[in-house]
Design a protein around this motif. Structure first.
Motif, short mmCIF file in Angstrom:
data_model
loop_
_atom_site.label_atom_id
_atom_site.label_comp_id
_atom_site.label_asym_id
_atom_site.label_seq_id
_atom_site.Cartn_x
_atom_site.Cartn_y
_atom_site.Cartn_z
N TYR A 58 0.86 -1.19 0.00
CA TYR A 58 0.00 0.00 0.00
C TYR A 58 0.90 1.24 0.00
O TYR A 58 1.64 1.49 0.95
CB TYR A 58 -0.92 -0.03 1.22
N SER A 59 0.84 2.00 -1.08
CA SER A 59 1.76 3.13 -1.27
C SER A 59 1.66 4.15 -0.13
O SER A 59 2.69 4.71 0.29
CB SER A 59 1.45 3.82 -2.61
N PHE A 60 0.46 4.40 0.36
CA PHE A 60 0.28 5.36 1.45
C PHE A 60 1.04 4.93 2.69
O PHE A 60 1.69 5.74 3.36
CB PHE A 60 -1.20 5.54 1.78
N MET A 61 0.99 3.63 3.00
CA MET A 61 1.68 3.12 4.18
C MET A 61 3.18 3.24 4.02
O MET A 61 3.90 3.61 4.96
CB MET A 61 1.28 1.67 4.44
N LYS A 62 3.68 2.94 2.82
CA LYS A 62 5.12 3.03 2.58
C LYS A 62 5.60 4.48 2.67
O LYS A 62 6.65 4.77 3.27
CB LYS A 62 5.46 2.45 1.21
N ASP A 63 4.82 5.42 2.11
CA ASP A 63 5.18 6.84 2.18
C ASP A 63 5.10 7.36 3.62
O ASP A 63 5.94 8.15 4.06
CB ASP A 63 4.25 7.67 1.29
N ALA A 64 4.08 6.90 4.34
CA ALA A 64 3.90 7.33 5.73
C ALA A 64 5.06 6.85 6.60
O ALA A 64 5.55 7.59 7.46
CB ALA A 64 2.57 6.81 6.28
N ARG A 65 5.50 5.61 6.38
CA ARG A 65 6.64 5.08 7.14
C ARG A 65 7.91 5.87 6.84
O ARG A 65 8.71 6.15 7.73
CB ARG A 65 6.87 3.60 6.82
N LYS B 96 -5.14 3.36 -6.06
CA LYS B 96 -5.74 4.27 -7.03
C LYS B 96 -6.20 5.55 -6.34
O LYS B 96 -5.99 6.67 -6.83
CB LYS B 96 -6.91 3.60 -7.74
N LYS B 97 -6.86 5.39 -5.20
CA LYS B 97 -7.34 6.55 -4.44
C LYS B 97 -6.18 7.41 -3.97
O LYS B 97 -6.24 8.64 -4.03
CB LYS B 97 -8.17 6.09 -3.23
#
Length: 205
Positions: free
Chosen positions: A63-70, A196-197
């Motif tokens: 999940y891209s959001f999780m990777k960016d958040a980390r 996508k979102k």
């Protein structure tokens, strides 16, 4: 946190089991239902009471959001740690000056007492700053987890409008799940939709 997730999963599964037996008993009493040729009705019957699941480990890795958040959390931690080390080095240099002056015998009794008070104040400020940094990082992590939870929940509410699953559970290594029907694994759907979102939200910004 993992224990709580496991308990909730077990409760959910128990609830589905009860629901299954209730529906089964009702069907026996009422007789066989007439199945409509309408595809939506057929799908409702086929998915009634089913439990879908997704793999949390796969979500964490893809999940891209999780990777960016980390990564953001890691950068923030590095910046705060660097600031903390700078303050600590300043205190250590000052302490060294006081020690050298005390060892040279050039310090009066009053100056020694003042130096002792200064040292205690530095130590207290350092502890306070360390606590502040730890609190900041914890708050950022909780905020990140809350956003991830809300994103998943929001997507699954939309996703399940026509899927009609009774429950959608997360699965992680160590959970007490001994069998999974892979046809009910919606991890790929979830990842595709969430990514996508997230990509769209980054474009809007």
């Amino acid at each position: 946190m993992k224990h709580l997730s496991t308990i909730l999963s077990l409760i959910a599964i128990a609830g589905v089991t009860v629901l299954f037996f209730k529906n089964n008993n009702s069907s026996k009493k009422a007789g066989v239902k007439k199945v409509s040729s309408d595809s939506a009705s057929i799908r409702d019957i086929e998915t009634e009471g089913k439990v879908a699941y997704f793999e949390m480990d796969s979500l964490e890795n893809n999940y891209s959001f999780m990777k960016d958040a980390r990564e953001k959390l890691k950068q923030k931690e590095a910046a705060l740690t660097k600031e903390l080390e700078s303050t600590k080095n300043g205190y250590m240099n000052r302490l060294k000056q006081l020690q050298e002056k005390a060892q040279s015998g050039a310090m009066s009794q009053q100056e020694q007492e003042s130096a002792q008070n200064e040292y205690m104040q530095m130590q207290q400020k350092m502890q306070q700053q360390e606590g502040k940094v730890a609190q900041q990082l914890q708050e950022l992590q909780l905020q990140m987890l809350k956003e991830i939870h809300n994103n998943i929940k929001e997507f699954l509410n939309e996703y399940n409008e026509d899927k009609k699953y009774a429950y959608i559970l997360s699965h992680s290594d160590g959970d007490f799940v001994y069998y999974k029907d892979s046809t009910l694994n919606i991890t790929n759907d979830l990842l595709e939709g969430l990514n996508k979102k997230y990509a769209a939200s980054k474009t809007d910004k």
